[in-house]
Design a protein around this motif. Structure first.
Motif, PDB file in Angstrom:
ATOM      1  N   PRO A   1       0.821  -1.213   0.000  1.00 57.88           N
ATOM      2  CA  PRO A   1       0.000   0.000   0.000  1.00 57.88           C
ATOM      3  C   PRO A   1       0.856   1.264   0.000  1.00 57.88           C
ATOM      4  CG  PRO A   1       0.181  -0.850   2.216  1.00 57.88           C
ATOM      5  CD  PRO A   1       0.903  -1.833   1.330  1.00 57.88           C
ATOM      6  N   MET A   2       0.212   2.422  -0.042  1.00 60.45           N
ATOM      7  CA  MET A   2       0.947   3.690   0.082  1.00 60.45           C
ATOM      8  C   MET A   2       1.613   3.750   1.459  1.00 60.45           C
ATOM      9  SD  MET A   2      -1.340   6.666  -1.690  1.00 60.45           S
ATOM     10  CE  MET A   2      -0.230   7.993  -1.252  1.00 60.45           C
ATOM     11  N   PHE A   3       2.731   4.394   1.527  1.00 58.77           N
ATOM     12  CA  PHE A   3       3.523   4.611   2.758  1.00 58.77           C
ATOM     13  C   PHE A   3       4.211   3.340   3.267  1.00 58.77           C
ATOM     14  CE2 PHE A   3      -0.211   7.469   2.913  1.00 58.77           C
ATOM     15  CZ  PHE A   3       0.423   8.677   2.802  1.00 58.77           C
ATOM     16  N   SER A   4       4.232   2.267   2.448  1.00 59.48           N
ATOM     17  CA  SER A   4       4.820   1.012   2.935  1.00 59.48           C
ATOM     18  C   SER A   4       6.324   0.948   2.662  1.00 59.48           C
ATOM     19  CB  SER A   4       4.116  -0.188   2.299  1.00 59.48           C
ATOM     20  OG  SER A   4       4.310  -0.195   0.898  1.00 59.48           O
ATOM     21  N   GLY A   5       6.873   1.991   2.050  1.00 56.35           N
ATOM     22  CA  GLY A   5       8.318   2.020   1.830  1.00 56.35           C
ATOM     23  C   GLY A   5       8.747   1.430   0.491  1.00 56.35           C
ATOM     24  N   LYS A   6       7.850   1.401  -0.481  1.00 63.57           N
ATOM     25  CA  LYS A   6       8.209   0.866  -1.803  1.00 63.57           C
ATOM     26  C   LYS A   6       9.290   1.733  -2.449  1.00 63.57           C
ATOM     27  CE  LYS A   6       4.036   1.169  -3.441  1.00 63.57           C
ATOM     28  NZ  LYS A   6       3.436   1.825  -2.241  1.00 63.57           N
ATOM     29  N   SER A   7       9.073   3.051  -2.423  1.00 62.28           N
ATOM     30  CA  SER A   7      10.058   3.934  -3.066  1.00 62.28           C
ATOM     31  C   SER A   7      11.389   3.887  -2.314  1.00 62.28           C
ATOM     32  CB  SER A   7       9.538   5.371  -3.127  1.00 62.28           C
ATOM     33  OG  SER A   7       8.352   5.405  -3.874  1.00 62.28           O
ATOM     34  N   GLU A   8      11.340   3.843  -0.989  1.00 62.59           N
ATOM     35  CA  GLU A   8      12.585   3.735  -0.203  1.00 62.59           C
ATOM     36  C   GLU A   8      13.340   2.460  -0.566  1.00 62.59           C
ATOM     37  OE1 GLU A   8      11.465   5.971   4.020  1.00 62.59           O
ATOM     38  OE2 GLU A   8      11.436   3.797   3.913  1.00 62.59           O
TER      39      GLU A   8
ATOM     40  N   SER B   1      10.602   9.503  -2.111  1.00 62.24           N
ATOM     41  CA  SER B   1       9.817   8.767  -1.113  1.00 62.24           C
ATOM     42  C   SER B   1       9.124   9.763  -0.170  1.00 62.24           C
ATOM     43  CB  SER B   1      10.723   7.846  -0.298  1.00 62.24           C
ATOM     44  OG  SER B   1      11.456   8.610   0.628  1.00 62.24           O
ATOM     45  N   HIS B   2       8.168   9.260   0.609  1.00 64.85           N
ATOM     46  CA  HIS B   2       7.500  10.126   1.580  1.00 64.85           C
ATOM     47  C   HIS B   2       8.468  10.621   2.643  1.00 64.85           C
ATOM     48  CE1 HIS B   2       3.946   7.924  -0.079  1.00 64.85           C
ATOM     49  NE2 HIS B   2       3.544   9.165  -0.147  1.00 64.85           N
ATOM     50  N   SER B   3       9.622   9.946   2.768  1.00 69.36           N
ATOM     51  CA  SER B   3      10.620  10.402   3.733  1.00 69.36           C
ATOM     52  C   SER B   3      11.698  11.247   3.046  1.00 69.36           C
ATOM     53  CB  SER B   3      11.249   9.186   4.424  1.00 69.36           C
ATOM     54  OG  SER B   3      11.681   8.255   3.450  1.00 69.36           O
TER      55      SER B   3
ATOM     56  N   ALA C   1       2.679  -1.076   5.502  1.00 71.13           N
ATOM     57  CA  ALA C   1       2.861   0.205   6.186  1.00 71.13           C
ATOM     58  C   ALA C   1       2.408   0.044   7.637  1.00 71.13           C
ATOM     59  CB  ALA C   1       2.056   1.284   5.469  1.00 71.13           C
ATOM     60  N   ILE C   2       2.198   1.142   8.315  1.00 71.63           N
ATOM     61  CA  ILE C   2       1.684   1.132   9.689  1.00 71.63           C
ATOM     62  C   ILE C   2       0.266   1.709   9.668  1.00 71.63           C
ATOM     63  CG2 ILE C   2       2.010   2.070  12.026  1.00 71.63           C
ATOM     64  CD1 ILE C   2       4.226   0.122  11.167  1.00 71.63           C
TER      65      ILE C   2
ATOM     66  N   MET D   1      -2.778   3.764  10.475  1.00 69.20           N
ATOM     67  CA  MET D   1      -2.900   5.055  11.159  1.00 69.20           C
ATOM     68  C   MET D   1      -4.001   5.041  12.217  1.00 69.20           C
ATOM     69  SD  MET D   1      -0.426   6.686  10.020  1.00 69.20           S
ATOM     70  CE  MET D   1      -0.641   8.387  10.481  1.00 69.20           C
TER      71      MET D   1
ATOM     72  N   ALA E   1      -2.555   4.790   5.418  1.00 70.95           N
ATOM     73  CA  ALA E   1      -2.439   3.334   5.468  1.00 70.95           C
ATOM     74  C   ALA E   1      -3.354   2.790   6.559  1.00 70.95           C
ATOM     75  CB  ALA E   1      -0.982   2.963   5.754  1.00 70.95           C
TER      76      ALA E   1
HETATM   77  P1  ADP Z   1       5.596   4.155  -0.713  1.00 74.07           P
HETATM   78  O1  ADP Z   1       6.490   4.305  -1.915  1.00 74.07           O
HETATM   79  O2  ADP Z   1       5.227   2.731  -0.418  1.00 74.07           O
HETATM   80  O3  ADP Z   1       4.369   5.060  -0.751  1.00 74.07           O
HETATM   81  P2  ADP Z   1       7.676   5.599   0.648  1.00 74.07           P
HETATM   82  O4  ADP Z   1       8.943   4.833   0.434  1.00 74.07           O
HETATM   83  O5  ADP Z   1       7.439   6.792  -0.264  1.00 74.07           O
HETATM   84  O6  ADP Z   1       6.421   4.622   0.578  1.00 74.07           O
HETATM   85  O7  ADP Z   1       7.578   6.173   2.124  1.00 74.07           O
HETATM   86  C1  ADP Z   1       7.823   5.392   3.281  1.00 74.07           C
HETATM   87  C2  ADP Z   1       7.987   6.349   4.451  1.00 74.07           C
HETATM   88  O8  ADP Z   1       6.739   7.001   4.700  1.00 74.07           O
HETATM   89  C3  ADP Z   1       8.332   5.725   5.779  1.00 74.07           C
HETATM   90  O9  ADP Z   1       9.705   5.462   5.938  1.00 74.07           O
HETATM   91  C4  ADP Z   1       7.878   6.786   6.763  1.00 74.07           C
HETATM   92  O10 ADP Z   1       8.874   7.785   6.924  1.00 74.07           O
HETATM   93  C5  ADP Z   1       6.716   7.460   6.038  1.00 74.07           C
HETATM   94  N1  ADP Z   1       5.374   7.125   6.543  1.00 74.07           N
HETATM   95  C6  ADP Z   1       4.330   7.992   6.630  1.00 74.07           C
HETATM   96  N2  ADP Z   1       3.217   7.365   7.036  1.00 74.07           N
HETATM   97  C7  ADP Z   1       3.524   6.073   7.225  1.00 74.07           C
HETATM   98  C8  ADP Z   1       2.783   4.903   7.639  1.00 74.07           C
HETATM   99  N3  ADP Z   1       1.487   4.967   7.940  1.00 74.07           N
HETATM  100  N4  ADP Z   1       3.421   3.715   7.700  1.00 74.07           N
HETATM  101  C9  ADP Z   1       4.744   3.643   7.401  1.00 74.07           C
HETATM  102  N5  ADP Z   1       5.490   4.697   6.998  1.00 74.07           N
HETATM  103  C10 ADP Z   1       4.897   5.914   6.919  1.00 74.07           C
END
Ligand code: ADP
Length: 201
Positions: free
Chosen positions: A17-24, A58-60, A144-145, A147, A176
Protein backbone atom coordinates in the motif's frame (compact mmCIF):
# COMPACT_ATOMS: atom_id res chain seq x y z
CA UNK A 1 17.45 -11.87 -1.28
CA UNK A 2 19.21 -14.45 -3.42
CA UNK A 3 20.03 -12.86 -6.76
CA UNK A 4 20.46 -14.96 -9.89
CA UNK A 5 24.11 -14.88 -10.84
CA UNK A 6 24.38 -15.79 -14.48
CA UNK A 7 23.72 -14.30 -17.90
CA UNK A 8 19.97 -14.34 -17.45
CA UNK A 9 18.06 -11.21 -16.55
CA UNK A 10 15.14 -11.15 -14.14
CA UNK A 11 12.21 -9.11 -12.83
CA UNK A 12 11.77 -7.93 -9.23
CA UNK A 13 8.47 -6.47 -7.99
CA UNK A 14 8.17 -4.32 -4.86
CA UNK A 15 4.50 -3.90 -3.93
CA UNK A 16 2.24 -2.91 -1.05
CA UNK A 17 0.00 0.00 0.00
CA UNK A 18 0.95 3.69 0.08
CA UNK A 19 3.52 4.61 2.76
CA UNK A 20 4.82 1.01 2.94
CA UNK A 21 8.32 2.02 1.83
CA UNK A 22 8.21 0.87 -1.80
CA UNK A 23 10.06 3.93 -3.07
CA UNK A 24 12.58 3.73 -0.20
CA UNK A 25 13.26 0.07 -1.01
CA UNK A 26 13.59 0.86 -4.72
CA UNK A 27 16.01 3.70 -3.98
CA UNK A 28 18.03 1.44 -1.63
CA UNK A 29 18.42 -1.25 -4.33
CA UNK A 30 19.35 1.38 -6.91
CA UNK A 31 21.94 3.02 -4.66
CA UNK A 32 23.56 -0.37 -4.00
CA UNK A 33 23.64 -1.10 -7.73
CA UNK A 34 25.24 2.29 -8.35
CA UNK A 35 27.86 1.54 -5.67
CA UNK A 36 28.55 -1.71 -7.55
CA UNK A 37 29.04 0.48 -10.66
CA UNK A 38 26.13 -1.10 -12.53
CA UNK A 39 24.66 0.91 -15.39
CA UNK A 40 21.24 2.02 -14.18
CA UNK A 41 18.26 3.79 -15.81
CA UNK A 42 15.31 5.01 -13.73
CA UNK A 43 11.77 5.70 -14.94
CA UNK A 44 8.51 6.71 -13.31
CA UNK A 45 5.01 7.37 -14.56
CA UNK A 46 4.46 10.99 -15.62
CA UNK A 47 1.15 11.10 -13.73
CA UNK A 48 2.72 11.06 -10.28
CA UNK A 49 4.06 14.57 -9.77
CA UNK A 50 3.49 14.66 -5.99
CA UNK A 51 7.00 15.91 -5.24
CA UNK A 52 8.97 16.06 -8.46
CA UNK A 53 8.14 15.71 -12.15
CA UNK A 54 10.96 13.25 -12.87
CA UNK A 55 12.74 12.08 -9.72
CA UNK A 56 11.66 9.10 -7.64
CA UNK A 57 10.90 10.65 -4.24
CA UNK A 58 9.82 8.77 -1.11
CA UNK A 59 7.50 10.13 1.58
CA UNK A 60 10.62 10.40 3.73
CA UNK A 61 12.23 12.64 1.07
CA UNK A 62 14.82 10.16 -0.22
CA UNK A 63 15.17 10.76 -3.96
CA UNK A 64 16.94 9.71 -7.15
CA UNK A 65 16.67 11.42 -10.54
CA UNK A 66 14.77 9.59 -13.27
CA UNK A 67 12.79 10.09 -16.48
CA UNK A 68 8.99 10.47 -16.55
CA UNK A 69 7.10 8.50 -19.21
CA UNK A 70 3.42 7.67 -19.69
CA UNK A 71 3.59 5.04 -22.47
CA UNK A 72 5.58 2.03 -21.25
CA UNK A 73 6.43 1.09 -24.85
CA UNK A 74 8.69 4.17 -24.95
CA UNK A 75 11.01 2.27 -22.62
CA UNK A 76 12.21 0.07 -25.48
CA UNK A 77 13.46 3.18 -27.29
CA UNK A 78 14.86 4.88 -24.17
CA UNK A 79 16.78 1.97 -22.61
CA UNK A 80 20.41 1.84 -23.69
CA UNK A 81 21.79 -1.55 -24.81
CA UNK A 82 24.52 -1.27 -22.15
CA UNK A 83 22.08 -0.63 -19.27
CA UNK A 84 22.18 -3.42 -16.68
CA UNK A 85 19.36 -2.33 -14.34
CA UNK A 86 16.06 -0.73 -15.34
CA UNK A 87 13.89 0.63 -12.49
CA UNK A 88 10.25 1.62 -12.89
CA UNK A 89 8.31 3.39 -10.12
CA UNK A 90 4.49 3.66 -9.90
CA UNK A 91 4.11 0.52 -12.06
CA UNK A 92 0.35 0.38 -11.38
CA UNK A 93 -0.29 3.40 -13.63
CA UNK A 94 1.07 1.72 -16.78
CA UNK A 95 -0.88 -0.41 -19.28
CA UNK A 96 -0.60 -4.21 -19.46
CA UNK A 97 2.13 -3.64 -22.10
CA UNK A 98 4.47 -3.37 -19.11
CA UNK A 99 4.43 -7.19 -19.09
CA UNK A 100 5.84 -7.65 -22.59
CA UNK A 101 8.24 -4.71 -22.23
CA UNK A 102 9.75 -5.86 -18.91
CA UNK A 103 9.95 -9.49 -20.06
CA UNK A 104 11.68 -8.43 -23.28
CA UNK A 105 14.28 -6.40 -21.37
CA UNK A 106 14.79 -9.20 -18.80
CA UNK A 107 15.24 -11.68 -21.66
CA UNK A 108 18.05 -9.44 -22.93
CA UNK A 109 19.85 -10.09 -19.62
CA UNK A 110 18.82 -6.96 -17.73
CA UNK A 111 17.69 -6.71 -14.09
CA UNK A 112 14.27 -5.04 -13.94
CA UNK A 113 12.75 -3.64 -10.74
CA UNK A 114 9.14 -2.44 -10.71
CA UNK A 115 7.63 -0.77 -7.64
CA UNK A 116 3.88 -0.16 -7.43
CA UNK A 117 0.63 -0.37 -5.51
CA UNK A 118 -0.81 -3.87 -5.60
CA UNK A 119 -4.34 -2.71 -4.60
CA UNK A 120 -6.38 0.41 -5.36
CA UNK A 121 -8.47 2.43 -2.87
CA UNK A 122 -11.30 -0.12 -3.08
CA UNK A 123 -8.97 -3.03 -2.31
CA UNK A 124 -9.04 -4.39 -5.89
CA UNK A 125 -5.91 -5.42 -7.81
CA UNK A 126 -4.34 -2.34 -9.41
CA UNK A 127 -3.62 -2.26 -13.16
CA UNK A 128 -0.94 -4.65 -14.43
CA UNK A 129 0.57 -5.32 -10.98
CA UNK A 130 -1.00 -8.79 -10.32
CA UNK A 131 0.16 -10.13 -13.70
CA UNK A 132 3.57 -8.60 -13.23
CA UNK A 133 3.88 -10.32 -9.85
CA UNK A 134 3.19 -13.66 -11.59
CA UNK A 135 5.91 -13.18 -14.16
CA UNK A 136 8.49 -11.76 -11.70
CA UNK A 137 11.27 -13.92 -10.25
CA UNK A 138 11.19 -11.96 -6.97
CA UNK A 139 8.21 -10.32 -5.26
CA UNK A 140 8.60 -8.23 -2.08
CA UNK A 141 5.37 -7.31 -0.37
CA UNK A 142 5.77 -4.33 1.95
CA UNK A 143 3.37 -3.27 4.72
CA UNK A 144 2.86 0.20 6.19
CA UNK A 145 1.68 1.13 9.69
CA UNK A 146 -2.06 1.45 10.28
CA UNK A 147 -2.90 5.05 11.16
CA UNK A 148 -5.83 3.86 13.31
CA UNK A 149 -4.14 1.27 15.53
CA UNK A 150 -0.43 0.92 14.68
CA UNK A 151 -0.68 -2.64 13.35
CA UNK A 152 0.86 -3.64 9.99
CA UNK A 153 -1.23 -2.08 7.19
CA UNK A 154 -1.98 -3.75 3.85
CA UNK A 155 -4.57 -1.23 2.56
CA UNK A 156 -4.63 2.33 1.26
CA UNK A 157 -7.55 4.29 2.73
CA UNK A 158 -8.80 7.18 0.58
CA UNK A 159 -9.88 10.03 2.84
CA UNK A 160 -12.04 11.80 0.22
CA UNK A 161 -15.22 10.68 -1.57
CA UNK A 162 -13.69 10.78 -5.09
CA UNK A 163 -14.46 7.57 -7.00
CA UNK A 164 -11.94 7.64 -9.87
CA UNK A 165 -9.41 4.80 -9.57
CA UNK A 166 -6.54 7.27 -9.91
CA UNK A 167 -6.47 10.38 -7.71
CA UNK A 168 -2.88 11.45 -7.16
CA UNK A 169 -2.19 12.66 -3.62
CA UNK A 170 -0.28 11.91 -0.42
CA UNK A 171 -0.90 12.48 3.29
CA UNK A 172 -3.95 14.70 2.82
CA UNK A 173 -5.74 12.23 0.52
CA UNK A 174 -4.69 8.77 1.71
CA UNK A 175 -3.57 6.90 4.79
CA UNK A 176 -2.44 3.33 5.47
CA UNK A 177 -4.90 1.03 7.27
CA UNK A 178 -4.90 -2.56 8.50
CA UNK A 179 -7.58 -5.08 7.54
CA UNK A 180 -9.67 -4.20 10.59
CA UNK A 181 -9.69 -0.45 10.03
CA UNK A 182 -9.79 -0.32 6.22
CA UNK A 183 -13.17 1.07 5.12
CA UNK A 184 -13.73 0.59 1.38
CA UNK A 185 -16.17 3.08 -0.22
CA UNK A 186 -19.86 2.19 0.02
CA UNK A 187 -21.26 0.28 -2.97
CA UNK A 188 -23.92 3.01 -3.45
CA UNK A 189 -21.22 5.63 -4.00
CA UNK A 190 -19.44 3.42 -6.53
CA UNK A 191 -22.74 2.67 -8.32
CA UNK A 192 -23.54 6.40 -8.65
CA UNK A 193 -20.09 7.00 -10.08
CA UNK A 194 -20.38 4.08 -12.57
CA UNK A 195 -23.76 5.43 -13.74
CA UNK A 196 -22.34 8.92 -14.20
CA UNK A 197 -19.46 7.50 -16.27
CA UNK A 198 -21.92 5.57 -18.46
CA UNK A 199 -24.09 8.67 -18.95
CA UNK A 200 -21.02 10.67 -20.03
CA UNK A 201 -20.24 8.02 -22.65
P1 ADP B 1 5.60 4.16 -0.71
O1 ADP B 1 6.49 4.31 -1.92
O2 ADP B 1 5.23 2.73 -0.42
O3 ADP B 1 4.37 5.06 -0.75
P2 ADP B 1 7.68 5.60 0.65
O4 ADP B 1 8.94 4.83 0.43
O5 ADP B 1 7.44 6.79 -0.26
O6 ADP B 1 6.42 4.62 0.58
O7 ADP B 1 7.58 6.17 2.12
C1 ADP B 1 7.82 5.39 3.28
C2 ADP B 1 7.99 6.35 4.45
O8 ADP B 1 6.74 7.00 4.70
C3 ADP B 1 8.33 5.72 5.78
O9 ADP B 1 9.71 5.46 5.94
C4 ADP B 1 7.88 6.79 6.76
O10 ADP B 1 8.87 7.78 6.92
C5 ADP B 1 6.72 7.46 6.04
N1 ADP B 1 5.37 7.12 6.54
C6 ADP B 1 4.33 7.99 6.63
N2 ADP B 1 3.22 7.36 7.04
C7 ADP B 1 3.52 6.07 7.23
C8 ADP B 1 2.78 4.90 7.64
N3 ADP B 1 1.49 4.97 7.94
N4 ADP B 1 3.42 3.72 7.70
C9 ADP B 1 4.74 3.64 7.40
N5 ADP B 1 5.49 4.70 7.00
C10 ADP B 1 4.90 5.91 6.92
Amino acid sequence: MQIINGKSGWIEVICGPMFSGKSEELIKRLRRAQIAKRRVQIFKHGMDSRYDATSIVSHSQMSLPGVAISDINDLLKLVDDRTELVAIDEGQFFSDDILSVTNKLANQGKRIIVAGLDMDYIGNPFGPMPKLMCSAEYVSKQLAICMSCGDPANFTQRLTTATEQVVVGADETYEARCRLHFEPPEESLLETSRNAEKANG
